[in-house]
Design a protein around this motif. Structure first.
Motif, PDB file in Angstrom:
ATOM      1  N   GLY A   1       0.799  -1.219   0.000  1.00  0.00           N
ATOM      2  CA  GLY A   1       0.000   0.000   0.000  1.00  0.00           C
ATOM      3  C   GLY A   1       0.831   1.267   0.000  1.00  0.00           C
ATOM      4  O   GLY A   1       0.540   2.226  -0.737  1.00  0.00           O
TER       5      GLY A   1
ATOM      6  N   GLU B   1      -5.343   5.269   2.401  1.00  0.00           N
ATOM      7  CA  GLU B   1      -6.226   4.235   2.944  1.00  0.00           C
ATOM      8  C   GLU B   1      -6.782   3.346   1.839  1.00  0.00           C
ATOM      9  O   GLU B   1      -6.863   2.122   1.980  1.00  0.00           O
ATOM     10  N   ASP B   2      -7.167   3.957   0.722  1.00  0.00           N
ATOM     11  CA  ASP B   2      -7.748   3.191  -0.377  1.00  0.00           C
ATOM     12  C   ASP B   2      -6.724   2.229  -0.979  1.00  0.00           C
ATOM     13  O   ASP B   2      -7.042   1.060  -1.252  1.00  0.00           O
TER      14      ASP B   2
ATOM     15  N   GLU C   1      -4.033   1.029   0.469  1.00  0.00           N
ATOM     16  CA  GLU C   1      -3.721  -0.015   1.451  1.00  0.00           C
ATOM     17  C   GLU C   1      -4.787  -1.103   1.416  1.00  0.00           C
ATOM     18  O   GLU C   1      -4.472  -2.306   1.459  1.00  0.00           O
ATOM     19  N   THR C   2      -6.046  -0.684   1.325  1.00  0.00           N
ATOM     20  CA  THR C   2      -7.145  -1.653   1.222  1.00  0.00           C
ATOM     21  C   THR C   2      -7.034  -2.461  -0.067  1.00  0.00           C
ATOM     22  O   THR C   2      -7.237  -3.680  -0.083  1.00  0.00           O
ATOM     23  N   LEU C   3      -6.698  -1.771  -1.159  1.00  0.00           N
ATOM     24  CA  LEU C   3      -6.530  -2.447  -2.442  1.00  0.00           C
ATOM     25  C   LEU C   3      -5.468  -3.537  -2.343  1.00  0.00           C
ATOM     26  O   LEU C   3      -5.654  -4.654  -2.858  1.00  0.00           O
ATOM     27  N   TYR C   4      -4.365  -3.223  -1.646  1.00  0.00           N
ATOM     28  CA  TYR C   4      -3.283  -4.201  -1.493  1.00  0.00           C
ATOM     29  C   TYR C   4      -3.710  -5.359  -0.588  1.00  0.00           C
ATOM     30  O   TYR C   4      -3.480  -6.526  -0.917  1.00  0.00           O
ATOM     31  N   GLN C   5      -4.327  -5.045   0.531  1.00  0.00           N
ATOM     32  CA  GLN C   5      -4.700  -6.088   1.488  1.00  0.00           C
ATOM     33  C   GLN C   5      -5.749  -7.039   0.920  1.00  0.00           C
ATOM     34  O   GLN C   5      -5.765  -8.224   1.264  1.00  0.00           O
ATOM     35  N   GLU C   6      -6.630  -6.520   0.057  1.00  0.00           N
ATOM     36  CA  GLU C   6      -7.717  -7.329  -0.496  1.00  0.00           C
ATOM     37  C   GLU C   6      -7.436  -7.771  -1.933  1.00  0.00           C
ATOM     38  O   GLU C   6      -8.345  -8.155  -2.656  1.00  0.00           O
ATOM     39  N   ARG C   7      -6.182  -7.734  -2.345  1.00  0.00           N
ATOM     40  CA  ARG C   7      -5.840  -8.045  -3.738  1.00  0.00           C
ATOM     41  C   ARG C   7      -6.201  -9.487  -4.093  1.00  0.00           C
ATOM     42  O   ARG C   7      -6.139 -10.379  -3.253  1.00  0.00           O
TER      43      ARG C   7
END
Length: 480
Positions: A391, A419-420, A422-428
């Motif tokens: 992220g 934040e967006d 980081e979320t994109l990376y965590q939920e990839r």
């Protein structure tokens, strides 16, 4: 001499081309839509190709090839003759397939290039049907190009750019004497360079130190940077040993790049080509980028020629083959991709001092590709792994894009983006595009900001540059 393509071979090539493209579509709904419509659509296009060739007399081979879209071995029903004859005579205007709009919509949302890739596959498949009489005429190639151009115009209208030139059907027009030797490729190396090529040669080339600074400036890629510098040290020491009269063991500089899309593989390949030139390993240092569609033709006798032409352009530099695993069809040992590999291996042997090949793609699929051929295993023994950007690195890439293009993030926009991403990376998932997702986010933000700022009476310099949270966020209209 070109062999005669049988209906069974036509079916096999068609089925493999369609199946390969279907595998490129990540979205299951879109993949299903393509699968439902493809056969009927390509049958209709085959009629247009034959009308362009003035095929007033429909032969059994026309009917067999038409039937080959559905069946490779079953005899053609007698009713098909009437269907083909009336279809060719009554073919009117070319129309894009219904699923092409869905492909373009997906490309706009995800920053992919599915629609432009389809145009290349479309061109090859139509050429397959042009070869019903073992000849691709100028009129057939002209029809295929016109159809492809109309599809590409829709992509351009939607703002969908490509990362490589589109395939052109006129490259496959049958020469008057197909049995004669093909002198084009060898002559290309003997011709005097064009004036613009001479101008490029005379331009000052960056030093090794400057290129290493460019490498270090790339976001992330810590392990790749270490691997590149280790490779440079290996080349340096080999040259010193040669100068000292010491034995130098054989070493392959061909590379395998493993990693997901958008992780910087092409960027590093381009830098490596220049680094190899600066060290005297390569005489030119250009990068020629292709994928399967740039090497493999859609019918008998053309793959070797097409692959050889690409390699000729790369001699003196680096040939970068993206998604190289697509050259190996595990279920089909006779796939034309194997012919491309054999031509590639021969040239890697013949041009050991002036050609370096880098193959790239997903880790697991590339492992299978390398182990599918002993020649590949012996030549590719150095692997660079490109990890996904996290992220924080994705946000750094966004900041870099903003700076390069004269934009700034407001504090609120910066916080939202952090934040967006980081979320994109965590939920990839398998559709995660790394830097491509960031580029897509940035380009859409610029478009929204333009709509917003255009409504201001006299925007200031700061307002022209600033991206706000609402510029980064997708609206409800865009998500529906």
């Amino acid at each position: 001499m070109r062999g005669t393509l049988t209906p069974a071979q036509a079916h096999k090539q068609y089925d493999e081309a369609v199946s390969a493209y279907r595998k490129w579509i990540p979205d299951p709904t879109l993949r299903m839509e393509f699968g439902r419509q493809a056969d009927d659509y390509f049958r209709a296009c085959a009629l247009g190709v034959w009308q362009a060739d003035n095929a007033t007399e429909i032969t059994p081979r026309h009917v067999e090839f038409y039937n080959a879209i559905y069946s490779g071995t079953n005899a053609s029903p007698s009713a098909l003759y009437w269907e083909v004859a009336t279809g060719v005579a009554g073919y009117d205007l070319f129309q894009p397939p219904a699923f092409f709009q869905s492909l373009r919509d997906y490309d706009q949302r995800k920053g992919t290039t599915l629609s432009r890739r389809f145009v290349d596959q479309f061109t090859l498949i139509l050429l397959l049907f042009a070869a019903v009489d073992d000849v691709v005429s100028e009129s057939e190639a002209g029809f295929v190009n016109a159809c492809a151009d109309s599809l590409l115009a829709l992509c351009t209208k939607d703002g969908l750019s490509g990362d490589r030139p589109p395939l052109k059907a006129d490259e496959f027009i049958t020469k008057p004497h197909p049995g004669a030797p093909q002198p084009a490729a060898p002559q290309a190396t003997e011709q005097e360079p064009a004036p613009e090529e001479l101008a490029q040669e005379e331009e000052p080339q960056p030093s090794l130190e400057e290129l290493l600074e460019d490498l270090d400036s790339l976001c992330g890629l810590d392990q790749v940077k270490k691997d590149v510098k280790s490779l440079i040290n290996l080349v340096k020491v080999r040259k010193l040993r040669q100068e000292a009269g010491l034995p130098v063991p054989p070493m392959s500089l061909h590379l395998v790049f493993l990693g997901n899309p958008g992780t910087g593989k092409t960027t590093v390949a381009r830098l490596l080509a220049k680094i190899y030139r600066s060290m005297g390993v390569l005489p030119k240092g250009q990068l020629v980028e292709v994928d399967r569609s740039g090497l493999v033709a859609g019918f008998v006798g053309q793959t070797a020629i097409k692959t050889q032409e690409v390699i000729q352009k790369a001699i003196g530099g680096v040939l970068f083959i993206d998604e190289a695993y697509a050259l190996v069809n595990q279920d089909s040992p006779n796939d034309f991709g194997h012919e491309a590999i054999e031509v590639l291996l021969k040239n890697m042997e013949d041009h050991r001092k002036d050609l370096i090949v880098i193959v790239a793609g997903y880790s697991e699929l590339m492992e299978r590709f390398i182990h599918a051929n002993p020649g590949l295993e012996s030549r590719f023994n150095k692997y660079f792994y490109f990890a996904d950007y996290d992220g924080g690195q994705l946000f750094s890439i966004l900041e870099s894009m903003c700076k390069k293009n004269g934009y700034t993030l407001s504090p609120e926009a910066a916080q939202w983006a952090k934040e967006d991403l980081e979320t994109l990376y965590q939920e990839r998932d398998e559709n995660f595009g790394n830097a491509r997702d960031v580029r897509n986010l940035f380009e859409k933000a610029v478009s929204r900001q333009s709509d917003r700022v255009a409504k201001l009476d006299a925007p200031t310099r700061e307002q022209l540059m600033e991206l706000l949270p609402e510029d980064l966020k997708e609206s409800e209209d865009e998500t529906t």
